[in-house]
Design a protein around this motif. Structure first.
Motif, PDB file in Angstrom:
ATOM      1  N   SER A  65       0.987  -1.260   0.156  1.00 14.24           N
ATOM      2  CA  SER A  65      -0.193  -0.167  -0.259  1.00 14.24           C
ATOM      3  C   SER A  65       0.559   1.543  -0.110  1.00 14.24           C
ATOM      4  O   SER A  65       1.822   1.422  -0.080  1.00 14.24           O
ATOM      5  N   GLU A  66       0.079   2.363  -0.214  1.00 16.55           N
ATOM      6  CA  GLU A  66       1.130   3.669  -0.518  1.00 16.55           C
ATOM      7  C   GLU A  66       1.635   3.931   1.209  1.00 16.55           C
ATOM      8  O   GLU A  66       2.348   4.606   1.425  1.00 16.55           O
ATOM      9  N   GLU A  67       0.891   3.124   2.298  1.00 14.32           N
ATOM     10  CA  GLU A  67       1.167   3.570   3.764  1.00 14.32           C
ATOM     11  C   GLU A  67       2.927   3.098   3.778  1.00 14.32           C
ATOM     12  O   GLU A  67       3.580   3.216   4.470  1.00 14.32           O
ATOM     13  N   GLU A  68       2.578   1.205   3.283  1.00 13.17           N
ATOM     14  CA  GLU A  68       3.714   0.735   3.605  1.00 13.17           C
ATOM     15  C   GLU A  68       4.966   1.393   2.493  1.00 13.17           C
ATOM     16  O   GLU A  68       5.925   1.028   3.612  1.00 13.17           O
ATOM     17  N   ARG A  69       4.203   1.405   1.638  1.00 10.46           N
ATOM     18  CA  ARG A  69       5.832   1.854   0.791  1.00 10.46           C
ATOM     19  C   ARG A  69       6.533   3.137   1.474  1.00 10.46           C
ATOM     20  O   ARG A  69       7.931   3.435   1.454  1.00 10.46           O
ATOM     21  N   GLU A  70       5.239   4.407   2.158  1.00 10.63           N
ATOM     22  CA  GLU A  70       5.898   5.136   2.867  1.00 10.63           C
ATOM     23  C   GLU A  70       6.871   4.451   3.905  1.00 10.63           C
ATOM     24  O   GLU A  70       8.192   5.378   4.483  1.00 10.63           O
ATOM     25  N   HIS A  71       6.225   3.629   4.945  1.00 11.75           N
ATOM     26  CA  HIS A  71       6.837   2.673   5.830  1.00 11.75           C
ATOM     27  C   HIS A  71       8.233   2.882   5.826  1.00 11.75           C
ATOM     28  O   HIS A  71       9.327   3.032   6.452  1.00 11.75           O
ATOM     29  N   ALA A  73      10.000   3.157   3.022  1.00  9.21           N
ATOM     30  CA  ALA A  73      11.261   4.472   3.093  1.00  9.21           C
ATOM     31  C   ALA A  73      11.842   5.358   3.908  1.00  9.21           C
ATOM     32  O   ALA A  73      12.847   5.818   4.163  1.00  9.21           O
ATOM     33  N   LYS A  74      10.586   5.207   4.263  1.00 10.34           N
ATOM     34  CA  LYS A  74      11.208   6.998   5.749  1.00 10.34           C
ATOM     35  C   LYS A  74      12.273   5.387   6.937  1.00 10.34           C
ATOM     36  O   LYS A  74      13.065   6.279   7.763  1.00 10.34           O
ATOM     37  N   SER A  75      11.577   4.255   6.717  1.00 11.41           N
ATOM     38  CA  SER A  75      12.695   3.015   7.380  1.00 11.41           C
ATOM     39  C   SER A  75      14.425   3.491   7.318  1.00 11.41           C
ATOM     40  O   SER A  75      14.775   3.582   7.208  1.00 11.41           O
ATOM     41  N   GLU A  77      15.713   5.857   4.963  1.00  7.08           N
ATOM     42  CA  GLU A  77      16.055   7.603   5.757  1.00  7.08           C
ATOM     43  C   GLU A  77      16.888   7.476   7.161  1.00  7.08           C
ATOM     44  O   GLU A  77      17.497   7.674   7.598  1.00  7.08           O
TER      45      GLU A  77
END
Length: 82
Positions: A65-71, A73-75, A77
């Motif tokens: 999901s978009e939220e999982e991809r964001e999680h 990417a932020k991890s 970083e």
């Protein structure tokens, strides 16, 4: 596309960091000459050896999901910023 492979300075540390964040990462690819069928072709390839020791793959597939991809990417970083 289903994964993205890149180099990290300490693969074990990165893998543990991501595991703590419930993100499955792995060393998907190994050297071809690590397979027994290619044992006679093994050569001293310092660049390949160095890459193999530090490469790891993160998921980027359609199932996320978009939220999982964001999680994810932020991890990545957060690990890089340590």
């Amino acid at each position: 596309y289903w994964l993205y492979t890149f180099k990290v300075s300490d693969r074990s540390d990165f893998m543990n960091f991501m595991k703590e964040r419930n993100i499955v990462v792995s060393q998907v690819h190994m050297r071809n000459d690590g397979h027994t069928v290619f044992k006679d072709c093994r050569a001293n390839l310092p660049g390949v050896t160095a890459f193999a020791a530090h490469q790891v793959s993160i998921p980027v597939g359609w199932w996320l999901s978009e939220e999982e991809r964001e999680h994810i990417a932020k991890s990545v970083e957060a690990f890089a910023a340590r």
